[in-house]
Design an enzyme around this catalytic site. Structure first.
Site, PDB file in Angstrom:
ATOM      1  N   ALA A  16       0.864  -1.173   0.000  1.00 49.95           N
ATOM      2  CA  ALA A  16       0.000   0.000   0.000  1.00 49.95           C
ATOM      3  C   ALA A  16       0.903   1.226   0.000  1.00 49.95           C
ATOM      4  O   ALA A  16       2.031   1.177   0.504  1.00 49.95           O
ATOM      5  CB  ALA A  16      -0.924   0.007   1.215  1.00 49.95           C
ATOM      6  N   SER A  17       0.411   2.305  -0.554  1.00 49.82           N
ATOM      7  CA  SER A  17       1.274   3.465  -0.754  1.00 49.82           C
ATOM      8  C   SER A  17       1.566   4.251   0.514  1.00 49.82           C
ATOM      9  O   SER A  17       2.659   4.785   0.688  1.00 49.82           O
ATOM     10  CB  SER A  17       0.647   4.400  -1.794  1.00 49.82           C
ATOM     11  OG  SER A  17       0.539   3.753  -3.043  1.00 49.82           O
TER      12      SER A  17
END
Length: 211
Positions: A10-11
Site C-alpha cells: 500500500a502506498s
C-alpha cells in the site's frame, strides 16, 4: 515443488497493505496452490526502495511464483527502474503471476517446451504494458494533485493533508481496551503502521504525565 510468495503493498501508512490478502488466498486455492510466505509493506510503488520486496527477491529461488494482486502493486516505476527490477526478477528465475493477468496463470504449471515459452513471452510483453500504464496513471494523478493543490492555494483553501482523527481515536480506544494489533486492524480497517503510530503516541503521553 512450486513455492508461491505473495507481495502486498500500500502506498501510505494510512492504507492497509494486507487488504488483498484474502483475494490472493482464494486465487491460489482455486489453482491448487498454497501461499508459502507473505511480504507486506507500506511504500510507494514509484521507488525500488522497498525492504520487503527486496527481502522476497533475496529469499526466493528459481521457479518460485511472485504473486501480486495487480501489477501496479509491484511497479509504478519509471522505465529504467522497471528494467532494473525485471533483471532482478529474471536473475532469480521468478515467475510473476497476478489475478488481473490471465496469461500469467499458465505459469503456475511447471510445463516446459514451446507452448510454455510462448506464454512467457506474451506474459512479458503484457507485463511491460501494464507497468507502463501503472506509471502513466501514477504520473497523471500526481499532476492532477499538484494542480489541485495550486488551485486551492490560490483560493486560500489549502490546509494540507488532514489526519483521520476518527480512525485514530478508534484505534486508541481499542488499544486501551487491550485488543491485539490484528483485532484492531480487522475492526477499524487500518494499517499496522497506524496502530503502531497510535500506540507510540499513547506511550509518549503516558511518559509525559509520569515525568
Amino acid at each position: 515443488m512450486t513455492i508461491v510468495r505473495a507481495y502486498l503493498r500500500a502506498s501510505t501508512t494510512d492504507q492497509d497493505a494486507n487488504r488483498a490478502k484474502r483475494q490472493l488466498q482464494d486465487f491460489a486455492e482455486q489453482h491448487g496452490f498454497a501461499i508459502a510466505t507473505y511480504y507486506s509493506e507500506n511504500a510507494s510503488g514509484s521507488t525500488l526502495e522497498r525492504p520487503e520486496l527486496m527481502r522476497l527477491l533475496s529469499e526466493a529461488g528459481a521457479g518460485d511464483i511472485l504473486l501480486v494482486e495487480q501489477i501496479d502493486r509491484l511497479a509504478r516505476l519509471n522505465q529504467d527502474d522497471w528494467q532494473q527490477l525485471k533483471q532482478l526478477i529474471n536473475a532469480k528465475g521468478l515467475k510473476i503471476v497476478s489475478p488481473e493477468l490471465p496469461t500469467s496463470h499458465a505459469l503456475l504449471n511447471e510445463s516446459q517446451g514451446f507452448t510454455s515459452a510462448v506464454m512467457q513471452a506474451v506474459n512479458g510483453m503484457l507485463l511491460d504494458l501494464l507497468a507502463a500504464t501503472a506509471r502513466k496513471d501514477y504520473e497523471d494523478r500526481r499532476r492532477r494533485q499538484v494542480q489541485g493543490i495550486e488551485k486551492a492555494k490560490q483560493l486560500g483553501k489549502f490546509k494540507g493533508r488532514q489526519e483521520d482523527t476518527k480512525k485514530q481515536n478508534a484505534v486508541k480506544a481499542m488499544l486501551k481496551s487491550g485488543h491485539s494489533y490484528n483485532e484492531i486492524i480487522e475492526s477499524v480497517s487500518c494499517s499496522r503502521a497506524l496502530v503502531a503510530k497510535v500506540s507510540k503516541k499513547i506511550k509518549e503521553d503516558q511518559n509525559s504525565v509520569a515525568t
